[in-house]
Enzyme design. Sequence first.
Site, PDB file in Angstrom:
ATOM      1  N   ASP A 281      81.154  51.752  34.854  1.00 31.62           N
ATOM      2  CA  ASP A 281      82.413  52.210  32.974  1.00 31.62           C
ATOM      3  C   ASP A 281      80.953  52.055  32.329  1.00 31.62           C
ATOM      4  O   ASP A 281      80.051  52.815  32.473  1.00 31.62           O
ATOM      5  CB  ASP A 281      82.643  50.046  33.334  1.00 31.62           C
ATOM      6  CG  ASP A 281      83.497  50.307  31.938  1.00 31.62           C
ATOM      7  OD1 ASP A 281      84.332  50.910  30.967  1.00 31.62           O
ATOM      8  OD2 ASP A 281      84.455  49.012  32.085  1.00 31.62           O
ATOM      9  N   TRP A 282      81.829  52.169  30.924  1.00 28.09           N
ATOM     10  CA  TRP A 282      80.764  52.954  29.952  1.00 28.09           C
ATOM     11  C   TRP A 282      79.836  51.995  29.217  1.00 28.09           C
ATOM     12  O   TRP A 282      79.917  51.236  28.922  1.00 28.09           O
ATOM     13  CB  TRP A 282      81.926  53.764  29.246  1.00 28.09           C
ATOM     14  CG  TRP A 282      82.360  54.855  28.706  1.00 28.09           C
ATOM     15  CD1 TRP A 282      82.663  55.742  28.444  1.00 28.09           C
ATOM     16  CD2 TRP A 282      82.913  55.337  30.484  1.00 28.09           C
ATOM     17  NE1 TRP A 282      83.468  56.923  28.752  1.00 28.09           N
ATOM     18  CE2 TRP A 282      83.349  56.794  29.911  1.00 28.09           C
ATOM     19  CE3 TRP A 282      83.270  54.781  31.305  1.00 28.09           C
ATOM     20  CZ2 TRP A 282      83.657  58.094  31.102  1.00 28.09           C
ATOM     21  CZ3 TRP A 282      83.636  55.604  32.239  1.00 28.09           C
ATOM     22  CH2 TRP A 282      84.697  56.732  31.653  1.00 28.09           C
TER      23      TRP A 282
END
Length: 745
Positions: A277-278
Amino acid sequence: MKINLIVLSLATLILFNISCKDATKLTKDVKTEKTLFPSEEISLDNETKIDALIAEMTLEEKAGMLHGSSKFATEGVERLGIPKMNMTDGPLGIREEISKDSWAPAGWDNDFATYYPAAGGVAATWNPELSYKFGNSVGQEARARDKDVLLSPAINIIRTPLGGRTYEYFTEDPFLNKKLAVPFIVGIQDNDVMACVKHFAVNNQETNRDFVDVNTDERTLREIYLPAFKASVQEANAYSVMGAYNKFRGDFLCENDYMQNKILRDEWGFRGIVISDWSAVHSTVKTLVNGLDIEMGTRKPANEFFLADKLIAAVKDGEISEEEIDEHIRRILRVLFQVKAIDGTDRTEGSLATEEHYKDAYDIAEESIVLLKNEKNLLPLQLEGINSIAVIGNNATKKNALGGYGAGVKTKREVTPLDGLKNRLPENIKINYAEGYLERYSKNDNDQKIEVTLNTPTTITELDPEKLKEALEAAKKSDLAIIFAGSNRDYETEASDRKDLSLPFGQEELIQKVLAVNPKTIVVMIGGAPFDLNTIKEKSSSLIWSWFNGSEGGNALADVILGKVNPSGKLPWTMPKRIEDSPAHATNSFPGDESVTYEEGIMVGYRWFDTKNIEPLYPFGFGLSYTDFEFSNISTNKDSYSEDEDIQINLTIKNTGIHDGKEVAQVYVSHPGSSIEKAAKELKGFKKVFIKSGATQDAIISIPVKELAYYQVSTKKWVVEKGTYILKIGNSSRNILGEVSIKIN
Ligand code: BGC
């Protein structure tokens, strides 16, 4: 995508010319179920090509493929014909193009996309074919934007009704979840684009999501939180998975050996890639060794990512071997071949925001709308004698395509509820529109729109006196009123959970006052998660639930209100009477602080309510129709089964009303004699059928006996206990219309 192979060595070039396996062909046989890309289907031709490519790459080139070089892409190796890997959000449609190094929109004028119904709506259709349709449609849009990875579907279990991303996820039930996730992924990947199934795993709250350490017991993990991920890997053969932000049992999920190596790869045989995920990566060697392949979103210049310069240094210092790096590159190349990003002459070109795609969005929306109450049969609306309709509420005109970080879509078409009514009502009917309530927030410390908010902004619940007056006047002077209330994408959003179940912006008062001046009022809620509708349920005779329902949402809603469409949506989660009744809250185990232990264990959603005999406001699986259905002749093909067999449930459904319609037959399984703790019932099969008014139809629902297994922690095996099971067949988890006992030998 143009691949430049010219500079490859001759030997490699010859290898590339060997025709690559046609990945699409493999998917055409079964659209909605079963194995589509078993891992053995990965072409051996590609493996040879991959080895040849890796042999030519420098360490720096390899590192470039392991981390983001812009917000949504990694580096390729141009001289070897390896393209950048282009990614895009998200679950509601293709996100607008983002700037290379910031979250600001890139300002393109050709990136308008179809806005599809949010996952809550898709789940409410209880229709896996529509889930495939969504995946296939949005997959085409991803290709039209030249993307290799679509960061979708989001399939986390809805553990608490307050979860900010409830609307982005399908359901509280692991079986419904996997039955919708699999066709969705197949649909996406049928278009030569990777699905990225997110967020792996036990990522069920936004509060403290960046660091909260989640603990579940092993059985709960296996039976509730992992089944849809497992099916995504083993049945849909998802090419990529997104590692979640939070920790699980002490380790960040993106560096969690147990989850990424042991379960995902060793147990499930996953051969695709794990993308973080970012900003979810926290280490260099640990993250790679423990199973992550690509680091995205770290808030630093590209060379400062954990898998950039630091990785090159770690290899040089002997902290990690180049062979280990090669293994990750191999996985990345494998999936790039699989979607024809390399060596793909006939890759899907795709299409964006076409009439066909808007129609797909409509088809999903029309089956997602849930009729909660219709006591005086105000619905479907009979227009004789009606000259005017008051349309009240900010949600009548509120647009919901944008917002919610990765779940926003820039679209040219979003039919609002008011537009839908204008489109569908005859011209002679006057619409008296009044906004009624304002979307207003009070300023406080948590109210700043920083990148990750911690709490939902506090709303102002006093009504604006002028707006209230206008609404009451409109309701009084009209033959009937429709109120569009609920929430919106500013209020329900990623990065924050809601504080409570109350309806924001003073809507409850507004609805009650409108009902008092015009009892002929239909209340339509628009939202993605349960709200406290106790009073509204009691006071209003007609109640509809709709969702953040895509480009055609308003048309679908008008068609349901006017009876062109008979509603067939069923709630994919339980709507509690009080938040304290919900399992995570009843056990006082939400949201935790540094850590959270899921004390309710396997008793998530209706499993808790049914086992503890707590009456919900609306149960899981509930949804009315304009017609009535009768279930009869409920039987099984046999009385007893062995573990390798399928249980076949036969039933007859009759449409006894005056409207054609669709009904969802739901099979819940109970095992009262079990030697271990089991939920009072668990969904194990369902079927949606269309039946004309007055007609009768036979339906068959098959359940593999293996579906009845529980996860035995001591042996690490799925075990089907022998004994008597009761199959409960109904049209909601609380409306069981027939039962059959069977034996498992
Ligand atoms: C979300 C992901 C999303 C990513 C990129 C994250 O904050 O959790 O679902 O895909 O951002 O926008």
